[in-house]
Design a protein around this motif. Structure first.
Motif, short mmCIF file in Angstrom:
data_model
loop_
_atom_site.label_atom_id
_atom_site.label_comp_id
_atom_site.label_asym_id
_atom_site.label_seq_id
_atom_site.Cartn_x
_atom_site.Cartn_y
_atom_site.Cartn_z
N LEU A 64 34.97 -99.22 65.65
CA LEU A 64 33.92 -98.23 65.92
C LEU A 64 34.55 -96.95 66.45
CD1 LEU A 64 30.99 -97.26 66.30
CD2 LEU A 64 31.04 -98.33 68.55
N ILE A 65 35.44 -97.07 67.40
CA ILE A 65 36.08 -95.89 67.99
C ILE A 65 36.85 -95.11 66.92
CG2 ILE A 65 37.78 -95.09 69.68
CD1 ILE A 65 36.94 -97.60 71.37
N ASN A 66 37.62 -95.81 66.09
CA ASN A 66 38.38 -95.15 65.02
C ASN A 66 37.46 -94.45 64.02
OD1 ASN A 66 40.82 -95.93 66.11
ND2 ASN A 66 41.00 -97.74 64.80
N THR A 67 36.35 -95.08 63.69
CA THR A 67 35.39 -94.47 62.76
C THR A 67 34.84 -93.17 63.34
OG1 THR A 67 34.84 -96.60 61.79
CG2 THR A 67 33.23 -94.82 61.50
N LEU A 68 34.51 -93.18 64.62
CA LEU A 68 34.02 -91.95 65.26
C LEU A 68 35.12 -90.89 65.34
CD1 LEU A 68 31.90 -93.56 68.13
CD2 LEU A 68 31.03 -92.11 66.27
N GLU A 69 36.33 -91.29 65.69
CA GLU A 69 37.44 -90.33 65.81
C GLU A 69 37.82 -89.71 64.47
OE1 GLU A 69 40.50 -92.60 67.78
OE2 GLU A 69 39.83 -91.93 69.75
N GLN A 158 39.59 -82.45 65.73
CA GLN A 158 39.21 -81.12 65.31
C GLN A 158 39.32 -80.16 66.50
OE1 GLN A 158 37.34 -83.86 65.18
NE2 GLN A 158 36.43 -84.14 63.18
N GLU A 159 39.77 -78.94 66.23
CA GLU A 159 39.88 -77.95 67.30
C GLU A 159 38.51 -77.49 67.77
OE1 GLU A 159 42.76 -74.89 67.08
OE2 GLU A 159 44.15 -76.13 65.93
N ASP A 160 37.56 -77.42 66.87
CA ASP A 160 36.20 -77.00 67.18
C ASP A 160 35.42 -78.21 67.70
OD1 ASP A 160 33.60 -76.08 67.26
OD2 ASP A 160 33.59 -75.34 65.19
N ASP A 161 35.02 -78.16 68.99
CA ASP A 161 34.29 -79.28 69.59
C ASP A 161 32.99 -79.61 68.87
OD1 ASP A 161 36.14 -79.93 71.49
OD2 ASP A 161 34.98 -79.17 73.20
N THR A 162 32.38 -78.63 68.20
CA THR A 162 31.10 -78.90 67.52
C THR A 162 31.28 -79.80 66.30
OG1 THR A 162 31.16 -76.93 66.10
CG2 THR A 162 30.13 -76.69 68.28
N LYS A 163 32.50 -79.95 65.83
CA LYS A 163 32.77 -80.81 64.68
C LYS A 163 33.16 -82.24 65.08
CE LYS A 163 34.03 -77.06 61.58
NZ LYS A 163 32.75 -76.97 60.95
N LYS A 164 33.32 -82.47 66.39
CA LYS A 164 33.68 -83.81 66.88
C LYS A 164 32.44 -84.69 66.99
CE LYS A 164 37.69 -82.21 69.46
NZ LYS A 164 38.39 -82.23 70.75
N ASN A 165 32.63 -85.97 66.68
CA ASN A 165 31.54 -86.93 66.82
C ASN A 165 31.30 -87.23 68.29
OD1 ASN A 165 30.83 -87.35 64.09
ND2 ASN A 165 32.69 -88.57 63.84
N ILE A 166 30.06 -87.49 68.62
CA ILE A 166 29.68 -87.67 70.02
C ILE A 166 29.13 -89.07 70.25
CG2 ILE A 166 28.15 -86.85 71.86
CD1 ILE A 166 28.17 -84.11 70.37
N ILE A 167 29.55 -89.66 71.35
CA ILE A 167 28.97 -90.90 71.83
C ILE A 167 28.78 -90.73 73.33
CG2 ILE A 167 31.20 -92.08 72.08
CD1 ILE A 167 29.66 -94.70 71.28
N ALA A 168 27.62 -91.16 73.82
CA ALA A 168 27.29 -91.01 75.23
C ALA A 168 26.82 -92.34 75.80
CB ALA A 168 26.21 -89.94 75.40
#
Length: 188
Positions: A64-69, A158-168
């Motif tokens: 799961l973590i790798n898929t998000l990363e 990704q350098e742009d944080d808006t392109k990173k996947n988010i989990i909370a």
């Protein structure tokens, strides 16, 4: 009875026995479907079943973590989730719809899920397990009433944080009680 009729009767009985057996396996004593299964190949993660009846350990699964990363294909109960702020922005001009599947709530735009929210059984998954699996690069958002805090991770290189996947992870008394995969304007 001729041989052809006998084969049809036996085939019907076999199908009925399979259906009865499958229904028995899927239902537990409390009547809830508690199937918790995940499958992963490379950067594809597929989750089927409820989340709130298990111990939440699937959230610390490397697949799961790798898929998000790696921005792989992620789905929960048949809904593919696009989990970055950028994914949300691409679809937010469409009308949104809230969809409930099992014990998960999806926010969808034109059929694309940009967020899923789901419960985790009380006092099963400690926040220490999350920080051990995901690391220390998170932001904490405090709730207005002070009853919980939310640990927000942005995953990917990704350098742009808006392109990173988010989990909370919503945390109360040191334990995760709810998780959100995908962008939200507020996790409070």
């Amino acid at each position: 009875m001729n041989m052809h009729s006998l084969v049809r009767v036996l085939a019907s009985a076999g199908i009925a026995a399979t259906v009865v057996t499958s229904a028995h396996v899927a239902a537990e004593e409390d009547g809830h479907n508690t199937v918790e299964a995940a499958e992963s190949t490379n950067t594809h993660y597929k989750y089927q079943g409820d989340t709130g009846y298990g111990d939440g350990s699937f959230l610390t699964n490397d697949a799961l973590i790798n898929t998000l990363e790696e921005d792989g294909d992620l789905s929960f109960n048949g809904h593919i989730i696009e989990a970055s702020e950028d994914d949300y922005e691409k679809h937010s001009d469409k009308e949104y719809k809230l969809v409930k599947e099992k014990d998960q709530k999806f926010t969808t735009y034109g059929g694309t899920a940009t967020k899923v929210v789901f419960p985790i059984q009380d006092e099963e998954l400690a926040i220490e397990d999350i920080t051990e699996a995901y690391g220390d690069d998170f932001e904490i958002e405090e709730s207005k009433d002070g009853k919980h805090e939310t640990y927000v991770y942005k995953l990917g290189d990704q350098e742009d944080d808006t392109k990173k996947n988010i989990i909370a992870f919503k945390v109360e008394d040191g334990y995760v009680t709810q998780s959100t995969i995908g962008y939200s304007k507020s996790y409070k």
